[in-house]
Design a protein around this motif. Structure first.
Motif, PDB file in Angstrom:
ATOM      1  N   UNK A 116      38.719  38.858  19.651  1.00  0.00           N
ATOM      2  CA  UNK A 116      39.661  39.375  18.660  1.00  0.00           C
ATOM      3  C   UNK A 116      40.097  38.266  17.710  1.00  0.00           C
ATOM      4  N   UNK A 117      40.230  37.056  18.246  1.00  0.00           N
ATOM      5  CA  UNK A 117      40.606  35.928  17.383  1.00  0.00           C
ATOM      6  C   UNK A 117      39.572  35.742  16.285  1.00  0.00           C
ATOM      7  N   UNK A 118      38.294  35.784  16.669  1.00  0.00           N
ATOM      8  CA  UNK A 118      37.233  35.620  15.673  1.00  0.00           C
ATOM      9  C   UNK A 118      37.311  36.723  14.625  1.00  0.00           C
ATOM     10  N   UNK A 119      37.561  37.967  15.078  1.00  0.00           N
ATOM     11  CA  UNK A 119      37.645  39.081  14.127  1.00  0.00           C
ATOM     12  C   UNK A 119      38.814  38.874  13.160  1.00  0.00           C
ATOM     13  N   UNK A 120      39.973  38.485  13.713  1.00  0.00           N
ATOM     14  CA  UNK A 120      41.122  38.246  12.837  1.00  0.00           C
ATOM     15  C   UNK A 120      40.806  37.156  11.809  1.00  0.00           C
ATOM     16  N   UNK A 121      40.187  36.058  12.293  1.00  0.00           N
ATOM     17  CA  UNK A 121      39.941  34.935  11.395  1.00  0.00           C
ATOM     18  C   UNK A 121      39.026  35.345  10.246  1.00  0.00           C
ATOM     19  N   UNK A 122      37.981  36.148  10.568  1.00  0.00           N
ATOM     20  CA  UNK A 122      37.069  36.583   9.505  1.00  0.00           C
ATOM     21  C   UNK A 122      37.823  37.442   8.494  1.00  0.00           C
ATOM     22  N   UNK A 123      38.593  38.411   9.017  1.00  0.00           N
ATOM     23  CA  UNK A 123      39.333  39.302   8.121  1.00  0.00           C
ATOM     24  C   UNK A 123      40.298  38.497   7.251  1.00  0.00           C
ATOM     25  N   UNK A 124      41.021  37.567   7.873  1.00  0.00           N
ATOM     26  CA  UNK A 124      42.000  36.784   7.117  1.00  0.00           C
ATOM     27  C   UNK A 124      41.331  35.939   6.036  1.00  0.00           C
ATOM     28  N   UNK A 125      40.189  35.337   6.394  1.00  0.00           N
ATOM     29  CA  UNK A 125      39.508  34.490   5.406  1.00  0.00           C
ATOM     30  C   UNK A 125      39.087  35.324   4.199  1.00  0.00           C
ATOM     31  N   UNK A 126      38.515  36.507   4.471  1.00  0.00           N
ATOM     32  CA  UNK A 126      38.072  37.371   3.375  1.00  0.00           C
ATOM     33  C   UNK A 126      39.269  37.792   2.521  1.00  0.00           C
ATOM     34  N   UNK A 127      40.366  38.184   3.184  1.00  0.00           N
ATOM     35  CA  UNK A 127      41.523  38.680   2.444  1.00  0.00           C
ATOM     36  C   UNK A 127      42.171  37.587   1.602  1.00  0.00           C
ATOM     37  N   UNK A 128      42.221  36.388   2.174  1.00  0.00           N
ATOM     38  CA  UNK A 128      42.837  35.290   1.439  1.00  0.00           C
ATOM     39  C   UNK A 128      42.046  34.986   0.178  1.00  0.00           C
TER      40      UNK A 128
END
Lengths: 336, 458
Positions: B411-423
């Motif tokens: 889940x951490x990896x999923x959050x990090x990917x989503x956050x990077x894209x959104x940022x």
């Protein structure tokens, strides 16, 4: 504090009621805007903008009811919050990422055009879909007592599909209120198609919960509760009939009765929710933890209750204000 | 052990991503109210044009703040059940008040603020703008009350290992709350000041000569120039408060190992926890003593005082605290230099037009400097609280959930990917909006005029 008897009894009960109301309001309100997200790919380009405009001024506030519901679980029943959310770790993460995606897609799509806009439209749909599916899945697992076996997971998948159909349905009924012309006709057709999913979903949950739990079975199928509870399924059947008839005859002249499907659906959700609440009382973690066992200390609950009693009427007041200001058919959404 | 560090990284990732957006909306709400009130007073369309441009960025930031905030409310249960089980009687009401008083206020009136200008009377639109700004600030207040209580807990007693509230005033006005609240509100003001100045400078650089941009550039630069000295003062007072209540954190911030007088202010060092000393130290003699006690002979606490008998460290990890603190202060100094230099360069009549393009480039480069300083500041104070979750009451280790490490990692990896894209998308969209507004402005010099809505409600 002793006004209503032992505060260790009535305070947890009051909070369970507040939490129940928040969840119900969330399911109806965010249900319709998640539902519009699920229907988005079915509209053409101009209709997509119209559909988004129908939920634009509301979705932020709608999602806040989820924060309130989870917040109440967190603050009033901390032990249950931990037990439920660690058991539902993965679906919670999927739901959150879904909610994040659709929330931001809503803002981003308004600020781009062309190919990027198409992509954000898909993100909005995908986010709405994964949030709906994971909420349905969590509901199923919760009914099954938060156990992870092949049978409970299969039931979770079934409730996931049915709740998603239910959200799509209430989304379509919302669009019937907020749209006109071709889009309204489409929305009526979408609603007709999804009514079956709603009926199957309600039936599945109603059958499964007494079957998995002897306690719930006894609560429903014993005398005299069987008679006292009879209005619940009868009312639900009546509401389904009203929906059936309304969807068959809409649209009416002068847009009369366009509010009927959404109102009937909300009432139907209320019936389903009351049934669930009756089944699970007094448990907050099914068969494991009652709300009295998991409640916070009475003095802390009392402080929160004071605030809640003062603030809730105000929240309801400005929610009504927001819905009044943005009443009527959805028009182009403009930041001015 | 792996679960602990993964859960900590996950929480840090979520809250770091989340705080970026409230940091913008808290102050931007008030800036929008300022634009709106200036428009009401002067009837000058440029203020409304500024409102329309910045309200879009507000909406975007608010949306990102809401969705990442929902994630936060679930994280407590999914990863840190021990937190609410132990201190829920205090944390619960504070979080509940945050949601009840603030979250709803913002969310409900945001709709009117964003899309309601044509549907409601002007006064109600102004009121909605005020209520949204007020709501974000109240929200910040409750969250900072809780966070401060975790650093300097007060007004409670322990019964069977569970915290029970005894004095709500002592809980709310706990010793570090006033300092932390002021420090954070000013941080938000500075973040927005540099965001507005930076984006306006960018629009000047791509050839936008409109008066509206000149106005927002000036607003941003002046706001920054006024707030930064206040922030340095508030930061200093917050530091003194920390020295009193969490000396081990100050010792780590200063990288000071031995308690004593005449402690230097280290500009650079490589703290080595194994050897309990710094490598490659460069410092200003007596600097830390002077700053912390206002006396070169002043005593500064040292990390060596914070070890258990068995040699276990009772102080936070030194290098991250030491370095985040330096990043925050360094960014603050840069903010001071650039904002004051621009104010001086702007003096006189057609001030903005005579600005050297390098000044504009410097401002544009500083667009997101507030984020950097805010995150570095939060890392300093939060890592500085370790190994405690609630100082002296609950350790971080005791609160973590028993979730399998691979599940947290996934889940951490999923959050990090989503956050990077959104940022990335967020930053790109802001600059895109800026380019679009500037190209519209060059077609219609007073783009605000056509859109101003003074019509009463339908």
């Amino acid at each position: 504090m002793t006004l209503f008897g032992d505060p260790a009894v009535w305070l947890p009960l009051a909070f369970a009621a507040l939490m129940g109301v928040s969840i119900l309001v969330y399911v109806v309100l965010d249900g319709f805007d998640l539902g519009v997200g699920l229907l988005l790919p079915l509209g053409d380009e101009a209709e997509k903008d119209r559909m988004i405009a129908a939920i634009g001024p509301f979705w932020d506030a709608n999602e806040t009811w989820l924060v309130l519901a989870v917040g109440l679980l967190l603050v009033a029943f901390p032990a249950a919050h931990g037990a439920i959310l660690t058991a539902l770790y993965l679906p919670v993460a999927v739901m959150l990422i879904g909610l994040i995606l659709r929330g931001v897609a809503f803002e981003f799509r308004a600020k781009t055009t062309g190919r990027m806009k198409t992509r954000w439209n898909w993100a909005f749909f995908a986010g709405s879909l994964s949030a709906s599916l994971s909420q349905g899945y969590m509901l199923g697992l919760y009914i099954m007592g938060l156990e992870h076996t092949a049978a409970t997971i299969a039931f979770g998948v079934l409730t996931a599909v049915c709740l998603t159909a239910g959200y799509g349905f209430i989304g379509a009924t919302w669009l019937i209120i907020k749209s006109e012309g071709a889009l309204q006709l489409k929305a009526i057709a979408w609603a007709r198609r999804r009514l079956w999913g709603v009926i199957i979903g309600l039936g599945a949950v109603s059958l499964a919960s007494p079957l998995v739990s002897e306690r719930i079975f006894d609560k429903w199928f014993s005398f005299p509760s069987m008679i006292l509870l009879a209005p619940l399924p009868l009312m639900s059947a009546l509401l389904v009939f009203i929906l059936w008839t309304a969807l068959k005859h809409l649209p009416a002249e002068d847009d009369k009765w366009s509010w009927v499907p959404f109102s009937a659906t909300s009432a139907l959700f209320l019936m389903a929710f009351s049934g669930l609440a009756y089944s699970f009382y007094p448990y907050v973690v099914p068969e494991k933890l009652t709300l009295y066992e998991s409640a916070s200390a009475p003095e802390s609950l009392f402080i929160i209750l004071l605030g809640a009693l003062f603030v809730l009427p105000v929240i309801i007041g400005y929610t009504v204000l927001a819905y009044t200001v943005f009443r009527g058919k959805a028009t182009e959404l403009r930041y001015d | 052990m792996e679960e602990l560090i993964l859960s900590r990284i996950q929480f840090a990732a979520n809250i770091s991503f989340h705080i970026l957006f409230p940091t913008i909306t808290i102050a931007l709400g008030w800036v929008l109210l300022f634009f709106k009130l200036r428009f009401n007073a002067t009837g000058d369309d440029r203020w409304m044009a500024a409102y329309h441009f910045w309200v879009k960025i507000f909406a975007l930031s608010f949306g990102l703040g809401v969705v990442s905030g929902i994630t936060m409310s679930f994280q407590f249960g999914t990863n840190w059940p021990g937190f609410m089980e132990t201190v829920g009687n205090v944390a619960g009401p504070l979080l509940a008040y945050e949601v009840l008083t603030a979250f709803f206020l913002e969310a409900a009136f945001l709709g009117i603020m964003l899309f309601g200008a044509r549907r409601v009377p002007n006064w109600l639109h102004t009121l909605a703008t005020f209520l949204v700004a007020f709501g974000t600030t109240i929200s910040a207040f409750w969250i900072l009350v809780l966070n401060s209580w975790m650093h300097t807990p007060a007004g409670f007693e322990l019964r069977d290992g569970v915290v029970h509230a005894t004095d709500w005033m002592a809980i709310i006005f706990n010793p570090s709350m006033p300092y932390r609240l002021v420090h954070m509100l000013l941080a938000s003001g500075l973040t927005v000041a540099f965001l507005i100045a930076g984006i306006s400078a960018y629009r000047r650089l791509i050839g936008d000569r409109s008066k509206g941009v000149r106005l927002t550039l000036k607003t941003g630069v002046w706001l920054a120039a006024i707030l930064i000295p206040l922030q340095i003062l508030a930061g200093d007072m917050h530091g003194l408060n920390t020295l009193e209540h969490q000396p081990q954190k100050v010792a780590a911030m200063e990288g000071n190992w031995e308690t004593g007088s005449n402690v230097p202010l280290l500009l650079f060092a490589w703290p080595d926890e194994e050897a309990r000393e710094n490598r490659f130290e460069i410092g200003i003699p007596d600097g830390a003593s002077l700053i912390l006690t206002h006396d070169p002979e002043g005593i500064v606490p040292g990390l060596n005082d914070f070890y258990a008998e068995d040699g276990a460290a009772l102080h936070p990890p030194v290098a991250p605290v030491f370095w985040s603190f330096r990043v925050m202060v360094g960014t603050g100094v840069l903010m001071l230099l650039i904002s004051w230099a621009t104010v001086i360069a702007m003096r006189g009549g057609s001030a903005v037009d005579r600005l050297n393009p390098w000044v504009l480039r410097a401002l544009a480069a500083m667009t997101f400097s507030g984020w950097l300083a805010t995150l570095a500041g939060w890392y300093t104070t939060e890592i500085g609280r370790q190994p405690w979750l609630v100082q002296g009451v609950l350790t971080t280790e005791a609160a973590v959930a028993d979730v399998p490490a691979p599940m947290i990692a996934t889940t951490l990896a999923a959050y990090l990917i989503v956050y990077a894209v959104l940022l990335l998308a967020y930053v790109m969209v802001i600059f895109r909006l800026a380019r679009k507004a500037s190209s519209d402005a060059s077609v219609r010099p007073h783009s605000g005029a056509a859109q101003v809505a003074l019509v009463p409600a339908e």
